[in-house]
Write a protein that holds these residues in place. Structure first.
Motif, PDB file in Angstrom:
ATOM      1  N   GLY A   9       0.812  -1.215   0.000  1.00  0.00           N
ATOM      2  CA  GLY A   9       0.000   0.000   0.000  1.00  0.00           C
ATOM      3  C   GLY A   9       0.842   1.260   0.000  1.00  0.00           C
ATOM      4  N   THR A  10       0.143   2.381   0.083  1.00  0.00           N
ATOM      5  CA  THR A  10       0.776   3.695   0.007  1.00  0.00           C
ATOM      6  C   THR A  10       0.143   4.618   1.039  1.00  0.00           C
ATOM      7  N   MET A  11       0.945   5.546   1.543  1.00  0.00           N
ATOM      8  CA  MET A  11       0.430   6.600   2.412  1.00  0.00           C
ATOM      9  C   MET A  11       0.628   7.941   1.709  1.00  0.00           C
ATOM     10  N   GLN A  12      -0.370   8.791   1.832  1.00  0.00           N
ATOM     11  CA  GLN A  12      -0.318  10.144   1.272  1.00  0.00           C
ATOM     12  C   GLN A  12      -0.393  11.151   2.411  1.00  0.00           C
ATOM     13  N   PRO A  13       0.219  12.322   2.259  1.00  0.00           N
ATOM     14  CA  PRO A  13       0.919  12.819   1.078  1.00  0.00           C
ATOM     15  C   PRO A  13       2.315  12.217   0.943  1.00  0.00           C
ATOM     16  N   GLY A  14       2.834  12.294  -0.264  1.00  0.00           N
ATOM     17  CA  GLY A  14       4.212  11.892  -0.500  1.00  0.00           C
ATOM     18  C   GLY A  14       4.405  10.549  -1.158  1.00  0.00           C
ATOM     19  N   ASN A  15       3.321   9.819  -1.474  1.00  0.00           N
ATOM     20  CA  ASN A  15       3.462   8.488  -2.078  1.00  0.00           C
ATOM     21  C   ASN A  15       4.420   7.609  -1.286  1.00  0.00           C
ATOM     22  N   ILE A  16       4.220   7.528   0.016  1.00  0.00           N
ATOM     23  CA  ILE A  16       5.102   6.770   0.893  1.00  0.00           C
ATOM     24  C   ILE A  16       4.705   5.294   0.820  1.00  0.00           C
ATOM     25  N   PRO A  17       5.588   4.435   0.311  1.00  0.00           N
ATOM     26  CA  PRO A  17       5.234   3.020   0.213  1.00  0.00           C
ATOM     27  C   PRO A  17       5.261   2.348   1.583  1.00  0.00           C
ATOM     28  N   VAL A  18       4.413   1.339   1.738  1.00  0.00           N
ATOM     29  CA  VAL A  18       4.399   0.505   2.952  1.00  0.00           C
ATOM     30  C   VAL A  18       4.964  -0.859   2.541  1.00  0.00           C
ATOM     31  N   PRO A  19       6.206  -1.155   2.898  1.00  0.00           N
ATOM     32  CA  PRO A  19       6.796  -2.412   2.459  1.00  0.00           C
ATOM     33  C   PRO A  19       6.683  -3.524   3.500  1.00  0.00           C
ATOM     34  N   GLY A  20       6.664  -4.730   2.983  1.00  0.00           N
ATOM     35  CA  GLY A  20       6.927  -5.933   3.752  1.00  0.00           C
ATOM     36  C   GLY A  20       7.980  -6.692   2.960  1.00  0.00           C
ATOM     37  N   TYR A  21       8.476  -7.777   3.505  1.00  0.00           N
ATOM     38  CA  TYR A  21       9.511  -8.548   2.805  1.00  0.00           C
ATOM     39  C   TYR A  21       9.277 -10.030   3.033  1.00  0.00           C
ATOM     40  N   LEU A  22       9.726 -10.819   2.077  1.00  0.00           N
ATOM     41  CA  LEU A  22       9.746 -12.264   2.228  1.00  0.00           C
ATOM     42  C   LEU A  22      11.148 -12.741   1.922  1.00  0.00           C
ATOM     43  N   ILE A  23      11.682 -13.525   2.826  1.00  0.00           N
ATOM     44  CA  ILE A  23      12.991 -14.154   2.637  1.00  0.00           C
ATOM     45  C   ILE A  23      12.747 -15.646   2.486  1.00  0.00           C
ATOM     46  N   GLN A  24      13.279 -16.248   1.438  1.00  0.00           N
ATOM     47  CA  GLN A  24      13.209 -17.695   1.243  1.00  0.00           C
ATOM     48  C   GLN A  24      14.623 -18.249   1.292  1.00  0.00           C
ATOM     49  N   THR A  25      14.870 -19.149   2.223  1.00  0.00           N
ATOM     50  CA  THR A  25      16.196 -19.742   2.321  1.00  0.00           C
ATOM     51  C   THR A  25      16.346 -20.856   1.287  1.00  0.00           C
ATOM     52  N   ASP A  26      17.581 -21.267   1.072  1.00  0.00           N
ATOM     53  CA  ASP A  26      17.852 -22.357   0.136  1.00  0.00           C
ATOM     54  C   ASP A  26      17.236 -23.667   0.615  1.00  0.00           C
ATOM     55  N   GLU A  27      16.947 -23.751   1.916  1.00  0.00           N
ATOM     56  CA  GLU A  27      16.326 -24.951   2.481  1.00  0.00           C
ATOM     57  C   GLU A  27      14.798 -24.895   2.423  1.00  0.00           C
ATOM     58  N   GLY A  28      14.249 -23.839   1.833  1.00  0.00           N
ATOM     59  CA  GLY A  28      12.808 -23.733   1.683  1.00  0.00           C
ATOM     60  C   GLY A  28      12.076 -23.144   2.869  1.00  0.00           C
ATOM     61  N   ILE A  29      12.789 -22.465   3.759  1.00  0.00           N
ATOM     62  CA  ILE A  29      12.160 -21.814   4.902  1.00  0.00           C
ATOM     63  C   ILE A  29      11.711 -20.421   4.477  1.00  0.00           C
ATOM     64  N   ASN A  30      10.453 -20.083   4.763  1.00  0.00           N
ATOM     65  CA  ASN A  30       9.881 -18.787   4.403  1.00  0.00           C
ATOM     66  C   ASN A  30       9.805 -17.885   5.628  1.00  0.00           C
ATOM     67  N   ILE A  31      10.407 -16.714   5.521  1.00  0.00           N
ATOM     68  CA  ILE A  31      10.450 -15.740   6.601  1.00  0.00           C
ATOM     69  C   ILE A  31       9.767 -14.468   6.111  1.00  0.00           C
ATOM     70  N   LEU A  32       8.681 -14.090   6.760  1.00  0.00           N
ATOM     71  CA  LEU A  32       7.961 -12.860   6.419  1.00  0.00           C
ATOM     72  C   LEU A  32       8.403 -11.754   7.368  1.00  0.00           C
ATOM     73  N   VAL A  33       8.543 -10.543   6.836  1.00  0.00           N
ATOM     74  CA  VAL A  33       8.898  -9.383   7.643  1.00  0.00           C
ATOM     75  C   VAL A  33       7.741  -8.387   7.560  1.00  0.00           C
ATOM     76  N   ASP A  34       7.006  -8.244   8.659  1.00  0.00           N
ATOM     77  CA  ASP A  34       5.877  -7.310   8.792  1.00  0.00           C
ATOM     78  C   ASP A  34       4.687  -7.701   7.903  1.00  0.00           C
ATOM     79  N   THR A  35       3.505  -7.159   8.250  1.00  0.00           N
ATOM     80  CA  THR A  35       2.272  -7.553   7.543  1.00  0.00           C
ATOM     81  C   THR A  35       1.436  -6.365   7.072  1.00  0.00           C
ATOM     82  N   GLY A  36       1.906  -5.141   7.232  1.00  0.00           N
ATOM     83  CA  GLY A  36       1.214  -3.979   6.689  1.00  0.00           C
ATOM     84  C   GLY A  36      -0.007  -3.551   7.481  1.00  0.00           C
ATOM     85  N   TRP A  37      -0.749  -2.595   6.902  1.00  0.00           N
ATOM     86  CA  TRP A  37      -1.986  -2.106   7.505  1.00  0.00           C
ATOM     87  C   TRP A  37      -3.012  -3.233   7.575  1.00  0.00           C
TER      88      TRP A  37
END
Length: 199
Positions: A9-37
């Motif tokens: 998503g985005t916050m206004q004013p300023g078009n501020i993005p709301v990021p999250g991240y996903l990390i996938q390890t070589d062993e298939g482990i999924n790590i989520l970083v934050d979940t947003g609004w």
């Protein structure tokens, strides 16, 4: 290891993005970083003072995960950088994951501090399992949590070591904009509260 940026998503004013991240390890482990609004903001946003939140259906954390072939049940770890509204709105969807948070921050939020009250039903859901850590912490090889208080007590950032790209620092709200990268000149905002003590 792979790193995905999730546009939540985005916050206004300023078009501020709301990021999250996903990390996938070589062993298939999924790590989520934050979940947003909260996902409810798609239909009924609750705008904080001075901001307008814009979230399309495809901007929800579940839609972003689905686009790369994942469901909430596929997430092994959920890294909680902190529990502000734009970072913790959908934690309750990840009851299969272990949530990793700085102990200082978790105790502050659980103490009833009003800043973290809005999303409490999501981040304090009874089905969630938290691991409380103190200070810098290597979660898995190449995924290092860094205690970065300043925006809030117990804020944490991540250092991700990628074999092809090199090291990537996910600063979260420790550095919200490139203009804040220099600690000597960083402007302090009303949302920065590193002087709170939990007793």
């Amino acid at each position: 290891m792979r790193l995905y940026m999730l546009y939540l998503g985005t916050m206004q004013p300023g078009n501020i993005p709301v990021p999250g991240y996903l990390i996938q390890t070589d062993e298939g482990i999924n790590i989520l970083v934050d979940t947003g609004w909260p996902r409810s903001f798609v239909d009924a946003p609750v705008n904080p003072p001075g901001l307008t939140v814009e979230i399309l259906p495809e901007d929800t954390v579940t839609a972003r995960l689905d686009a790369i072939g994942l469901r909430p049940a596929d997430i092994s770890y959920l890294i909680c950088t902190h529990l502000d509204e734009d970072h913790s709105g959908n934690h309750d969807l990840f009851s299969n994951a272990e949530l990793i948070i700085q102990k200082q921050h978790y105790e502050l939020a659980r103490s009833g501090h009003p800043r973290f009250k809005a999303n409490r039903k999501s981040w304090d859901h009874p089905s969630l399992r938290y691991r409380l850590i103190e200070g810098d912490y290597e979660l898995l090889p190449g995924v290092i949590l860094l205690e970065t208080s300043g925006h809030v007590p117990g804020h944490q950032s991540l250092l991700v070591r990628l074999s092809e790209t090199g090291n990537v620092l996910l600063a979260a709200d420790a550095v919200m904009h490139h203009s804040m990268a220099d600690a000597a000149t960083r402007q302090m905002y009303i949302t920065d509260m590193d002087d709170v003590v939990v007793e």
